[in-house]
Design a protein around this motif. Structure first.
Motif: not given
Length: 159
Positions: A119-147
């Motif tokens: 199921q993971y392989r079937a995704l269009d984009a994978h974790a390894g595609d992350c560019i470490d911009c951390r924009a997502c982290e500013g939007r996370c209400p739970f403070g997850v270190k997404v990158a």
């Protein structure tokens, strides 16, 4: 609704409450949520089926989840992904909640289950595609270190 949260609710080590819920408590919680019409639970042994079916004859005390939740810290899920999607959008198109869910499911096992890997392989984009911009982290209400989670996921799945 996923009654056991991919097994996380049944393991004290993965819960912020410090104590695991029983299958009966999980099912009762899910069935008492507004607008929940059905619950999905996974089974890998006949014992798991029996534990879920036990809900039908469980006493009020056996169904009580409130006593466990009452002891939870105010921000019980701080730092933990709840798959809410507030982190979106990702500039690389990563479905962050789904990637985190697959990571959490895989981490419950000694080896990544083939079904989760497929199921993971079937995704269009994978974790390894992350560019470490951390924009997502500013939007996370739970403070997850997404990158950081993306890096760990890319290592776990090799993608």
């Amino acid at each position: 609704m996923k009654g056991y949260a991919g097994g996380r609710l049944l393991d004290a080590a993965t819960l912020p409450f410090g104590v695991a819920l029983t299958p009966v408590q999980c099912l009762h919680y899910a069935l008492t949520r507004p607008a929940v019409a059905s619950i999905m639970v996974g089974f890998s042994t006949p014992e798991h089926v029996a534990e879920a079916v036990a809900y039908e004859t469980a006493s009020a005390e056996e169904r009580d989840y409130a006593s466990v939740l009452a002891g939870a810290p105010r921000h019980a899920y701080l730092g933990q992904c709840t798959y809410c999607g507030h982190c979106a959008p990702c500039p690389k198109g990563i479905d962050i909640p789904t990637v985190n869910k697959f990571y959490d499911l895989a981490a419950l096992h000694d080896q990544v289950p083939d079904s989760v890997l497929d199921q993971y392989r079937a995704l269009d984009a994978h974790a390894g595609d992350c560019i470490d911009c951390r924009a997502c982290e500013g939007r996370c209400p739970f403070g997850v270190k997404v990158a950081d989670k993306m890096a760990a996921t890319a290592e776990l799945f090799g993608l």
